[in-house]
Design a protein around this motif. Structure first.
Motif, short mmCIF file in Angstrom:
data_model
loop_
_atom_site.label_atom_id
_atom_site.label_comp_id
_atom_site.label_asym_id
_atom_site.label_seq_id
_atom_site.Cartn_x
_atom_site.Cartn_y
_atom_site.Cartn_z
N VAL A 203 0.98 -1.22 -0.04
CA VAL A 203 -0.18 -0.09 -0.08
C VAL A 203 0.73 1.31 -0.12
CG1 VAL A 203 -1.68 1.16 1.48
CG2 VAL A 203 -2.11 -1.23 1.08
N ALA A 204 1.94 1.29 0.64
CA ALA A 204 2.80 2.37 0.83
C ALA A 204 3.20 2.76 -0.48
CB ALA A 204 4.03 2.19 1.66
N GLU A 205 3.79 1.78 -1.53
CA GLU A 205 4.23 2.06 -2.70
C GLU A 205 3.03 1.88 -3.86
OE1 GLU A 205 7.37 -0.25 -3.40
OE2 GLU A 205 8.59 0.43 -1.31
N ASN A 206 1.97 1.87 -3.49
CA ASN A 206 0.91 1.53 -4.46
C ASN A 206 1.09 0.57 -5.32
OD1 ASN A 206 -0.78 3.56 -3.21
ND2 ASN A 206 0.06 5.17 -4.74
N ALA A 207 1.51 -0.61 -4.84
CA ALA A 207 2.18 -1.75 -5.88
C ALA A 207 1.50 -2.92 -5.65
CB ALA A 207 3.66 -1.80 -5.52
#
Length: 353
Positions: A203-207
């Motif tokens: 989630v932190a890297e939208n990956a």
């Protein structure tokens, strides 16, 4: 070096632990000599928790709530499908089938509604903040930073839990998103779907990270704790599965007669599940069959002249303890005590709602 990093993190953790126990001892006016014992006890608990052997015995002291103290929060126009409480216990996030009130943020103490995100029409998700179909599941990260919601329209939305601002939309599932869980102390998100797959996201890297397959029917529930794995309930395929993410492998557990509709981890080594045959099961992650099984957990009802059990629609566990709760359309919540070693289920209280 890696060793130096481990040592630094260990020292940092011990210092945080010392400060926490000092504050707690000051609040409770405990003797200074007891501080070392408190830290030692806390470290032992942390080790047991990691090994999945921690079981705090709290069930014997639990009393049912006073009916007058049960508050009802109203605001959604259609049935509420899911909710989560923030890690600091100050806020409740709820979601519904309705198209106008999709996500509400409530203050626990006052019951005041703080934030509302309205829904929109199908296809308007990019322009409109909210979901455009039923929300089926929700999860909050253990630091309280991110909130994730999954809907019947195959979408996962990521929100800033503090502001209710939408941050990102994950796409990739081919059917309704039915389960979400953040790995403890990380921003890694697991999702389950009616397309029978489990997906992993950062989630932190939208990956997007990976997809795992194995269930033979829709996945109805999902949960995780701090290990790099998650557990799922497979509906009418009759299985509960443990997914080991790094190894891309799975363990299969069987024991219910009907559709397995809900699941939750109790600790790192044990879990509880509920099914539409009216049974709840306790599992150890090293045994393929249930350690304990309670049939007709919420009793029987008459339908079209036949007796059938009330199906189990929700299960919950007080983590690392011997206390469980189950829900059904029998209009009550039941509290249960797990026997030592999770080999027995004893009913405690039946709370009418």
């Amino acid at each position: 070096t890696p060793q130096e990093k481990k040592l630094r993190l260990a020292k940092q953790y011990l210092e945080e632990l010392r400060q926490y126990e000092e504050e707690r001892a000051a609040d409770e006016e405990e003797e200074e000599t007891q501080l070392v014992d408190l830290i030692g006890d806390r470290l032992k608990e942390d080790v047991l928790e990691q090994k999945g052997r921690l079981q705090r015995f709290v069930a014997k002291d639990v009393q049912p709530p006073d009916p007058a103290s049960i508050r009802v929060l109203r605001g959604h126009q259609l049935p509420v499908t899911c909710l989560v409480i923030s890690p600091d216990d100050k806020f409740i996030f709820s979601a519904s089938k309705d198209g106008s009130l999709i996500k509400c943020k409530w203050e626990v103490e006052s019951g005041k509604r703080l934030c509302m995100v309205p829904g929109g029409k199908k296809g308007s998700e990019e322009r409109h903040l909210g979901h455009a179909s039923h929300i089926l599941c929700m999860a909050i990260s253990s630091d309280g930073k991110y909130l994730a919601t999954g809907d019947r329209n195959k979408l996962i939305m990521i929100w800033d839990a503090a502001t209710c601002k939408r941050l990102h939309i994950f796409t990739g599932h081919r059917d309704a998103v039915s389960g979400l869980s953040f790995r403890k102390n990380t921003h890694q998100l697991y999702s389950a779907s009616h397309d029978r797959s489990v997906k992993v996201w950062n989630v932190a890297e939208n990956a997007y990270m990976e997809t795992l397959f194995g269930h033979q029917d829709i996945i109805t529930g999902l949960d995780s704790l701090s290990r790099d794995c998650c557990v799922t309930a497979g509906g009418r395929d009759g299985t509960v599965r443990l997914w080991k993410i790094p190894e891309e492998s799975q363990l299969v557990f069987c024991g219910h007669q009907g559709s397995i509709d809900c699941i939750q981890l109790i600790n790192e080594e044990h879990m509880v599940s509920g099914a539409d045959d009216g049974s709840i099961a306790l599992w150890g992650l090293t045994k393929k069959k249930p350690l304990a099984l309670a049939r007709q957990a919420h009793g029987m009802r008459e339908a079209q002249g036949l007796q059938e059990p009330y199906w189990i629609s929700a299960v919950a566990a007080l983590r690392n303890s011997d206390l469980l709760a189950t829900g059904s359309h029998s209009a009550s919540v039941k509290l249960w005590k797990c026997g030592e070693g999770f080999r027995k289920l004893e009913p405690l209280w039946d709370i009418p709602l």
